[in-house]
Design a protein around this motif. Structure first.
Motif, PDB file in Angstrom:
ATOM      1  N   TYR A 194       5.022   2.917   7.287  1.00 40.68           N
ATOM      2  CA  TYR A 194       4.720   3.998   8.222  1.00 40.68           C
ATOM      3  C   TYR A 194       3.717   4.974   7.601  1.00 40.68           C
ATOM      4  O   TYR A 194       2.726   5.348   8.219  1.00 40.68           O
ATOM      5  N   CYS A 195       3.971   5.353   6.363  1.00 47.51           N
ATOM      6  CA  CYS A 195       3.069   6.287   5.682  1.00 47.51           C
ATOM      7  C   CYS A 195       1.689   5.666   5.493  1.00 47.51           C
ATOM      8  O   CYS A 195       0.665   6.322   5.693  1.00 47.51           O
ATOM      9  N   GLN A 196       1.677   4.410   5.113  1.00 47.18           N
ATOM     10  CA  GLN A 196       0.380   3.745   4.900  1.00 47.18           C
ATOM     11  C   GLN A 196      -0.385   3.620   6.217  1.00 47.18           C
ATOM     12  O   GLN A 196      -1.595   3.741   6.255  1.00 47.18           O
ATOM     13  N   GLN A 197       0.357   3.369   7.305  1.00 49.15           N
ATOM     14  CA  GLN A 197      -0.295   3.256   8.609  1.00 49.15           C
ATOM     15  C   GLN A 197      -1.011   4.559   8.957  1.00 49.15           C
ATOM     16  O   GLN A 197      -1.984   4.574   9.668  1.00 49.15           O
ATOM     17  N   ARG A 198      -0.538   5.660   8.385  1.00 50.33           N
ATOM     18  CA  ARG A 198      -1.181   6.942   8.665  1.00 50.33           C
ATOM     19  C   ARG A 198      -2.290   7.247   7.663  1.00 50.33           C
ATOM     20  O   ARG A 198      -2.840   8.341   7.660  1.00 50.33           O
TER      21      ARG A 198
END
Ligand SMILES: Nc1ncnc2c1ncn2[C@@H]1O[C@H](COP(=O)(O)OP(=O)(O)OP(=O)(O)O)[C@@H](O)[C@H]1O
Ligand SMILES: [Mg+2]
Lengths: 490, 250
Positions: A442-446
């Protein structure tokens, strides 16, 4: 490849050597003969120019120690220590102690400069706002090499000096308090320390005085095969306040080195002591070779009514940490606090926590512990909260959170609660969480990299404790935590 | 803008996407509909780069760049945004802290300067106001304890802030009340532009009443089995997926 696998591989491949303080200083040293004996103790005592009672104290401790067994209840394992293969005293030549900074070996000054520890008062004054000044006592192996702002503190009535000096200059004060919080017989390592302690800091804040600046001691182990046995004694007299910080580093060496310190705090009526530690001893390499054994006894005595003692610790270093900064809540309405961040990576082992001993009426304590385990490390919180029969209205709140990074590390919580008083109220909360792959994605997707995401989550995890550190050090501590975890994710 | 050719994906030896082809053009809003388990979320994860999914064949190109060779954060910086069907909670990390870190990480990856704090706050507040989100939500840890609908709004807030060029909305409508559906849809419509494309995954026509698609794709058994205009969604609403199931049986 799943993230966890990658994390493991990454951890395997770290050459732990993000450790930035692993350099060695070339300086001529004077040492006691290797090993421990009455003669070595006499040698240390003579070097320090101690009075007879101090020598006797040491010798009694040594006799006692010979009958004691090394404790083995902590969740740590290490090869047997050969206590005769250690140097108990190592000091830069050029003793007796230098009178001013100009007499200090320039190599040593350079060492502290490299470590970012300011020793020159003018430079400190030039750079920093007056209210942010910090007085520093720098301990190099077995001796204090410099103490800053001594004069100015003296004007306020505050005594801040190496303990060896205090034993000579204020023997009555030292004798009145030394060993009253951690008795000579307390435990194997404390007794050893009582026999052989070499240096450390002494602080006395007189009644009603608010210490005008932060005090700090910076410990550096430099010599090979040398143990560091520092002894710190802090007394806050009635209605006084002091905030004290210690930091520590050591060169990288393949052999393990022993650090067995004793710290005693005494807060009289209405006094407050804040004691903060940023512990960054060399942790050993990725395979567990080398590193400091940090076996430390720290205890504070809230001796007077309404007194307060706060321990804050950020522990990132050492191969093994065995350490339980505690509070004896003797005075009525006294308060003890313990805030801890313990980070372990590689092969590090941490067994740390606190003891809150409620003796007085309406005493309160608060424990916030944050353990972060990465690599193949083991991270244990061990804590005791107890209420004596007479401790009516005792209250404790404990919160222990563990965060796991990867799945080869372990986090454990061992809380002991003993209440002999029915009015005592003890609350305990504990959580263990893992940075999940889904959160990471999720963090990487952002747009955050794994490293950035880990840092963000870890910072969020520890922020309650970081807030407790003096401002000047909170930033350092935050950096230290992220360096310690570097390479713990893919 | 986005070109997917013959995409074959499995997870734990289970084939989920079976030679999927899909093209979405710049400025286009494409809807994907399909029964539960047909592989819609899987497709969105594979585009965004989630691990665990094994790509056996095919390619995914975004503006000609091969996404399959990029890390998820690089894809994000290249403009891919996924509004999750189930947004994750990030305990301990304040929403503002997270948004700022994400925005600046993307700016850095694109070689742009970091946004100053006042500019950042202005942008977030403006986006939050448009989505009628109370400001104190921004003070909480990201998504922690948010209601289902609040989490979905937070996804759209992030999209508005990050200004991605390729936006995937995975069932953003589920969990939204009637007013929220309208507000969120307006938020999405405000972002429609000739330079930006959307892939809207949904089960219901009601979302497509608000976000009117240019094309509708039907996904079934890990493939796009039919493509049409916006009227296709109405047909599905009336008939369900029975036709596709039968054709599979035959
Ligand atoms: N980790 C996994 N392991 C095994 N099977 C999985 C895994 N993840 C997804 N699947 C399976 O893949 C198929 C497609 O799932 P996916 O979530 O893509 O469907 P979907 O079209 O989004 O469904 P829905 O409309 O219910 O959201 C399902 O059958 C699901 O059970
Ligand atoms: Mg889905």
């Amino acid at each position: 490849m799943p993230a966890v696998q990658e994390t493991i591989d990454q951890v395997r491949s770290i050459d732990v050597d993000q450790y930035k303080y692993g350099f060695e200083t070339e300086v001529e040293m004077e040492k006691a003969p290797k090993g421990l004996s009455e003669d070595v103790i006499r040698f240390i005592s003579a070097k320090k120019g101690e009075p007879e009672w101090m020598l006797q104290w040491r010798l009694d401790a040594y006799k006692r120690w010979l009958t004691m067994k090394e404790p083995n209840w902590a969740r740590v394992s290490y090869d047997k220590i050969d206590y005769n293969d250690i140097y108990y005293y190592a000091a830069p030549k050029n003793n007796p102690a230098p009178k001013s900074l100009d007499e200090v070996d320039p190599e040593i000054l350079k060492t502290y400069e490299k470590l970012g520890i300011p020793l020159r008062e003018q430079e400190i004054l030039a750079g920093v706002e007056p209210q942010n000044r910090v007085a520093v006592d720098a301990v190099f192996d077995s001796v204090s090499v410099a103490t800053t702002f001594k004069e100015e503190l003296k004007k306020a009535g505050v005594i801040f000096m190496p303990i060896s000096e205090a034993i000579r200059e204020y023997p009555d004060l030292v004798r009145q308090y030394l060993g009253t919080v951690v008795p000579v017989t307390d435990n194997f390592f404390a007794t050893l320390n009582s026999a052989v302690f070499t240096d450390g800091s002494f602080v006395y804040v007189p009644p009603g005085v608010r210490c005008p600046m932060e005090l700090s001691t910076y410990f550096r182990i430099n010599e090979k095969n040398t143990g560091q046995f520092e002894r710190t004694l802090i007394i806050a007299d009635k209605g006084s306040y002091v905030s004290y910080l210690e930091g520590c580093t050591a060169p990288k060496r393949d052999e393990n080195q022993l650090h067995a310190a004793v710290v005693e705090l005494i807060a009289l009526d209405d006094a407050e002591i804040k004691y903060s530690t940023v512990q960054n001893w060399y942790p050993g390499d990725a395979h567990g070779k080398g590193g400091i054994y940090n076996f430390v006894t720290k205890r504070g005595d809230c001796r007077g009514k309404n007194s307060v003692i706060t321990w804050t610790q950020v522990e990132t270093g050492s191969a093994i940490t065995w350490k339980y900064p505690s509070c004896i809540l003797r005075g009525d309405n006294s308060r003890g606090e313990f805030y801890s961040i313990a980070v372990s990576n590689g092969m590090q082992q941490v067994d740390s926590g606190t003891k809150m001993i409620h003796l007085g009426k309406n005493t309160t304590s608060r424990i916030i512990s944050k353990g972060i385990a990465a690599g193949k490390s083991e991270n244990t919180y061990r804590g005791l909260v107890s209420a004596h029969r007479k401790a009516t209205g005792a209250r404790n709140f404990t919160n222990c959170d563990s965060l796991l990074i990867g799945n080869q590390c372990g986090a454990h919580t061992v809380p002991y609660i003993e209440s002999k008083n029915s009015t005592a109220v003890f609350e305990h909360e504990a959580t263990t969480s893992k940075i999940s792959e889904d959160q990471m994605f999720y963090c990487q997707q952002r747009g955050l990299s794994e490293e950035e995401a880990t840092a963000l989550i870890v910072n969020g995890f520890v922020k309650d404790v970081l807030q407790q550190l003096p401002m000047e050090f909170a930033v350092e501590a935050q950096k230290l935590i992220s360096i310690s975890l570097e390479g713990s994710v893919g | 803008m986005l070109e997917i050719k013959n995409l074959v994906v499995q997870i734990e030896d289970k084939r989920i996407l079976n030679g999927l082809d899909l093209t979405v053009n710049k400025g286009e809003v494409a809807a994907i509909m399909g029964p539960n388990g047909s592989g819609k979320s899987t497709l969105s994860y594979v585009i965004a780069g989630k691990e665990d999914y094994e790509v056996l064949d095919g390619e995914i190109l975004l503006d000609g760049q091969n996404l399959l060779e990029m890390e998820p954060d690089q894809r994000a910086a290249a403009g891919v945004f996924l509004a999750f069907q189930y947004p994750l909670e990030i305990p301990g990390v304040g929403t503002m802290t997270f948004l700022k870190a994400a925005l600046n990480a993307q700016r850095k990856a694109r070689g742009q300067d970091e946004l100053s704090t006042p500019d950042f706050i202005k942008q977030v507040n403006a986006a939050a106001a448009k989505l009628e989100m109370p400001k104190d939500m921004l003070k909480r840890a990201l998504n922690v304890g948010f209601s289902g609908g609040e989490k979905k709004r937070m996804e759209i807030l992030q999209m508005a802030l990050l200004q991605p060029s390729f936006c995937i909305l995975d069932e953003t409508d589920s969990g939204l009340d009637i007013d929220a559906l309208r507000i969120v849809s307006e938020g999405v419509n405000a972002l429609r532009s000739p330079d930006r494309a959307f892939l809207v995954i949904t089960h219901y026509q009601r979302l497509l009443n608000h976000i009117v698609p240019d094309t509708v794709h039907v996904m079934h058994g890990g493939r796009i089995v039919r493509t049409g205009g916006k009227e296709l969604a109405l047909e599905l609403e009336a008939n369900g997926y029975a036709d596709y199931r039968e054709s599979e049986a035959a």
